[in-house]
Scaffold this active site. Structure first.
Site, mmCIF file in Angstrom:
data_model
loop_
_atom_site.group_PDB
_atom_site.id
_atom_site.type_symbol
_atom_site.label_atom_id
_atom_site.label_comp_id
_atom_site.label_asym_id
_atom_site.label_seq_id
_atom_site.Cartn_x
_atom_site.Cartn_y
_atom_site.Cartn_z
ATOM 1 N N MET A 1 2.113 -9.604 32.441
ATOM 2 C CA MET A 1 2.099 -8.184 32.787
ATOM 3 C C MET A 1 1.465 -7.367 31.672
ATOM 4 O O MET A 1 1.799 -7.522 30.503
ATOM 5 C CB MET A 1 3.536 -7.731 33.068
ATOM 6 C CG MET A 1 3.688 -6.247 33.363
ATOM 7 S SD MET A 1 2.765 -5.777 34.848
ATOM 8 C CE MET A 1 2.407 -4.069 34.459
ATOM 9 N N GLU A 2 0.558 -6.474 32.079
ATOM 10 C CA GLU A 2 -0.322 -5.772 31.138
ATOM 11 C C GLU A 2 0.265 -4.498 30.542
ATOM 12 O O GLU A 2 -0.506 -3.604 30.159
ATOM 13 C CB GLU A 2 -1.634 -5.436 31.846
ATOM 14 C CG GLU A 2 -1.551 -4.314 32.918
ATOM 15 C CD GLU A 2 -1.395 -4.810 34.344
ATOM 16 O OE1 GLU A 2 -0.931 -5.948 34.526
ATOM 17 O OE2 GLU A 2 -1.722 -4.057 35.275
ATOM 18 N N GLU B 1 -5.072 -9.849 31.148
ATOM 19 C CA GLU B 1 -4.114 -8.800 30.794
ATOM 20 C C GLU B 1 -4.710 -7.861 29.751
ATOM 21 O O GLU B 1 -4.504 -6.656 29.798
ATOM 22 C CB GLU B 1 -2.790 -9.388 30.297
ATOM 23 C CG GLU B 1 -2.122 -10.389 31.252
ATOM 24 C CD GLU B 1 -1.950 -9.897 32.685
ATOM 25 O OE1 GLU B 1 -1.832 -8.674 32.882
ATOM 26 O OE2 GLU B 1 -1.957 -10.731 33.614
ATOM 27 N N HIS C 1 -7.076 -5.353 31.290
ATOM 28 C CA HIS C 1 -6.396 -4.261 31.990
ATOM 29 C C HIS C 1 -6.255 -3.015 31.121
ATOM 30 O O HIS C 1 -6.053 -1.921 31.638
ATOM 31 C CB HIS C 1 -4.990 -4.691 32.425
ATOM 32 C CG HIS C 1 -4.927 -5.289 33.798
ATOM 33 N ND1 HIS C 1 -5.563 -4.744 34.876
ATOM 34 C CD2 HIS C 1 -4.261 -6.378 34.269
ATOM 35 C CE1 HIS C 1 -5.305 -5.479 35.963
ATOM 36 N NE2 HIS C 1 -4.527 -6.481 35.619
HETATM 37 ZN ZN LIG Z 1 -3.794 -8.092 36.755
#
Ligand SMILES: [Zn+2]
Length: 886
Positions: free
Chosen positions: A271-272, A306, A309
């Protein structure tokens, strides 16, 4: 004091209903008092009325929260001054500007859904995308509310020595009572889904990166102390990604520190969160002894994804969740180009397309088919799909192909510049590319709006007197739920013409003054049926179309097995060489399936054996590409090629083909295997990886030949291996052999690696994929093993997911045992972790395609889930859509 409304039946959210937020949050000050059982969150929000927003009350989202107190501009609000339901807090009659103080309590140790704040082992961590922040505090939890966050964390110093949040660390201190505190400030406005908090006893591995403008950024990876030797590869990958994004997109990092935390219990890959990425440990930790080449490769690409992002997702974010592909499609496309630049571009493309065809095409053909920009959902977690991600990436890639590389970069520069700090839509993305290059992509936008996989039919004709070659392209797209008719797509079609010797011919279209030089040119297909006239074509050509898989379509192009065999060794485009080979193999396998169904004698095609021999002895070919070309399509992919899949005949045909190729070319496989068995220390680089992959493909054929000596060779490889790539390749082959050697191999593997969670997941997955008939019994046994916990998503994916998704011959057992097993697991999982439960249901996506008996069994399975009371919205949405679709 509070009025709690009863839970309504799951609600459908529509894109057409989008409205701007009524209130905005300029600043969010959060204070967390961490405690084992209860965590207290004090949230102070500086809010104002949105001048562009509708006249409406202020609504804050909140789930599973205990509200302690609520203050408006310092004054306590009584219960009569607001309304509460199970998912919202509504405050009427607010001034234009105000400060809201909300105190809530949450119980992270009761959180098994792994959304919001939860425990992974002894680490406290968060997952807020898409709608997890509302499980932490009341907040307008939607991506178009962007705010500047300052976060203070207070906790016991011994228990939680490390306390992290987004942005830069501003200050910290110690209290007399053994607690300490830290304050983080993120200067970049962000939506709540990018919020993150981590606390625990973590080891940190450090490095640094100097950006293109000369700023020094600290890089930190936080892991459980026992994993401290597993961070080097991720750190290297991170620096590669930071450099690549500067060179390729001109994007520089914007905080003083970039942090990654590895946790064991995580629903997704990673998760970024701004400046503080949280990773599933399996997607970040690696050493040569514990991770395969594929793991190294995946980690490199996920770390990059990630990181990328930070611009495509964080600095410019999504207006609403219907726009999810705005950030995901673009970022996947970016990470795919990154991997192609760093490794074998041909193999990267083959892997991307393989994934798309086997997963996304199936999704497009099934009851959950949806456009890249959907128009409705019940549970947004169900839309983190291969369509949004992988097809979304293809859509952005097509834009790049249509406008050209330099023009695409001009477009993305304008996009980042124009929308920095904003929450926007896929239309805004396309508009920026259009405006920067004065091109019209209005028809192209149908790729975002229309679901389904277009089918292209190619017809060709050569006129030897006029030297004209005609290529006619017709397109059609099947109906999908809610969309019966489709308008023609704008399709970039990459084409090359080859003469009889395999040489590229010049391509000059009617009306053009000059021929196009070069092997490939892009045709722009916009009509339902369109003809391209090539002139001055001296001899009858063979057209190689959809080179590099220039569009995510199915191709109906009738080529004989001999023409496919010709392209397999002569095409100038590596992807199409591989693809021609795969089509040839599929043709042969489907003929074998028909022979099995009619009880005919099975015969091996010498055409394929000859081409395999030519590929294996072609010294100019990249061994990584050779390995791909020699790999037979999966049983799942073959099933998708049949109107009614016959799982048993497919399995039998594939085994027959593999064994007979192995017997015919045994000498050559043997020779190649020996040549590649040079002992040298493991290194993760494209050349060594290519050698190992070809070596392991050769071993798999040698074992398939049925020669018992080859099993000994396999055991020898496992014994001598100093890396997981070669060890696991051996174990994979052993689990399909019944006997004592198999049991011994599995036992000693476990004994050696039982302390390592990532390796134990491989051990579970390998057994779940075994084609031996007792696999389900073994899988059930493994669920009681000390190595398995149903609360851990990685365990669930490795064992249950692998069995149901990648073991068709056992999952689709005629007695329905595989389906009943899946139902039992989904019902247990739905109570613990609805996201994971919903994902497991994907195994039944294509249920209507199977034979009568299996259809009935799968339908019963789905109905028995649908009958349950209190299903989560996640599972409810998928089950009802599966049962409803025609
Ligand atoms: Zn993504």
């Amino acid at each position: 004091m509070d009025t709690s409304a009863t839970e309504q039946s799951p609600k459908v959210t529509l894109l057409a209903d989008y409205q701007q937020p009524a209130y905005l949050v300029d600043e969010a000050l959060l204070q967390f008092d961490l405690d084992s059982a209860k965590t207290r969150v004090v949230s102070t929000l500086t809010m104002r009325k949105n001048p562009q927003g509708p006249e409406a009350d202020c609504i804050l989202d909140g789930e599973a929260l205990t509200l302690v107190s609520l203050k408006l501009d310092g004054k306590k609000l009584e219960g009569s001054q607001f309304q509460r339901t199970t998912s919202q807090l509504l405050i009427p009659n607010l001034p234009d500007k105000f400060e809201l103080e909300i105190i809530t309590e949450i119980e992270p140790d009761q959180n098994t859904a792994l959304e919001g704040l939860y425990y992974s082992g002894s680490i406290l961590c968060t997952q807020c995308e898409a709608e997890g922040f509302r499980r932490i505090t009341y907040y307008p939890d939607r991506p178009d509310v962007m705010s500047v966050f300052t976060v203070t964390i207070v906790a016991d110093r011994e228990k939680w020595p490390v306390m992290l949040s987004n942005g830069n660390m501003e200050d910290q201190g110690v209290f007399d009572d053994g607690r300490h505190w830290v304050r983080w400030h993120d200067p970049h406005p962000k939506p709540s889904y990018l919020f993150a908090l981590v606390a625990g006893d973590l080891h940190v591995q450090q490095d640094s990166f100097t950006t293109q403008s000369g700023r020094e950024v600290a890089l930190r990876i936080y892991v459980d102390p026992e994993n401290k030797h597993k961070c080097d590869h991720a750190l290297t990958s991170l620096k590669q990604a930071m450099k690549w994004d500067e060179d390729t997109y001109g994007r520089e990092y914007d905080l003083d520190v970039f942090m990654i935390v590895a946790v064991n219990d995580f629903n997704m890959g990673a998760m970024e969160n701004k400046g503080l990425n949280i990773f599933n440990a399996a997607c970040v930790l690696a050493t040569p002894e514990t991770a395969t080449d594929d793991d190294f490769y995946t980690i490199q690409s996920i770390v990059a994804h990630e990181y990328f992002h930070n611009w495509s997702g964080n600095r410019v974010t999504c207006r609403d969740w219907f726009q999810l592909s705005l950030k995901e499609g673009f970022t996947v496309m970016r990470d795919q180009s990154f991997s192609a630049d760093l490794n074998s571009a041909a193999v990267q493309r083959i892997d991307d397309v393989n994934g798309l065809r086997s997963m996304q095409f199936a999704e497009d053909a099934g009851p959950m088919a949806h456009p890249v920009r959907p128009d409705s959902y019940i549970e947004i977690s169900n839309f983190y799909t291969v369509t949004i991600y992988e097809k979304g990436a293809e859509v952005v890639r097509m834009i790049n192909t249509l406008v050209g590389d330099e023009e695409f970069r001009k477009g993305t520069d304008l996009y980042f510049d124009r929308h920095d700090g904003q929450a926007v839509t896929t239309d805004d993305f396309v508009k920026a590319i259009e405006d920067a290059n004065a091109v019209d992509l209005s028809q192209f936008k149908r790729w975002y709006e229309q679901a389904g996989t277009p089918e292209l039919t190619i017809d060709t004709n050569y006129d030897p007197i006029e030297h004209r070659f005609t290529l006619t392209v017709s397109q059609a797209c099947p109906a999908t739920p809610g969309q019966t008719t489709k308008q023609p797509f704008h399709i970039p079609l990459a084409v090359g013409l080859l003469d009889k010797s395999g040489t590229s011919l010049d391509m000059q279209l009617e009306g053009e003054a000059e021929p196009h030089h070069g092997d490939t040119r892009i045709l722009s297909v916009t009509e339902a049926s369109q003809t391209f006239e090539f002139i001055n074509v001296s001899s009858e050509p063979l057209a190689s179309v959809l080179r590099g898989f220039s569009a995510p379509v199915k191709l109906n192009y009738d080529l004989s097995n001999h023409q496919l065999a010709f392209l397999m060794v002569n095409d100038k485009d590596s992807f199409n060489r591989w693809d021609a080979g795969q089509k040839l193999i599929i043709n042969i396998l489907l003929e074998l399936v028909a022979d099995i169904q009619q009880n005919n004698q099975l015969v091996l095609s010498s055409l394929l054996v000859n081409q395999f021999e030519r590929i294996l002895t072609d010294k100019k070919l990249d061994p990584a590409l050779v390995a791909k070309m020699l790999t037979l399509p999966t049983e799942n992919y073959l099933a998708a090629q049949m109107t009614t899949p016959d799982v048993d005949a497919i399995h039998q045909a594939r085994e027959f083909l593999k064994r007979n190729i192995a017997v015919s070319l045994k000498g050559l496989f043997n020779q190649t295997y020996e040549k590649l068995s040079i002992r040298k220390a493991y290194d993760f680089n494209a050349d060594d990886m290519a050698m190992r992959s070809l070596k392991n493909v050769c071993l798999s054929y040698l074992v398939a030949s049925g020669d018992p000596m080859q099993l000994q060779r396999c055991l020898r490889q496992m014994k001598q291996a100093d890396n997981m790539t070669e060890l696991l390749a051996g174990l994979r082959l052993m689990v399909d052999q019944s006997g004592l050697e198999r049991e011994n191999a599995l036992r000693s593997f476990y004994e050696q690696w039982k302390q390592d969670r990532q390796v134990v997941d491989k051990w579970l997955a390998v057994q779940a994929a075994s084609t031996l008939p007792d696999t389900l019994i073994r899988v059930k046994g493994l669920m009681k093993h000390e190595a398995f916990s149903i609360k851990n998503p990685n365990n669930v994916r490795a064992l249950i997911g692998m069995f149901c998704r990648n073991n068709p011959v056992n999952f689709h057992a005629k007695d329905g045992s595989g389906y009943r097993f899946l139902v039992e697991q989904i019902l247990v999982l739905d109570k613990l972790n609805p996201q994971v439960a919903a994902r497991m249901l994907g195994a039944l996506n294509s249920w209507r395609r199977y034979d009568e008996q299996r259809q009935q069994l799968m339908k019963q399975a789905l109905e028995s889930i649908a009958e349950q009371q209190d299903l989560s919205a996640d599972v409810y949405e998928i089950v009802t859509k599966y049962l409803a679709a025609e």
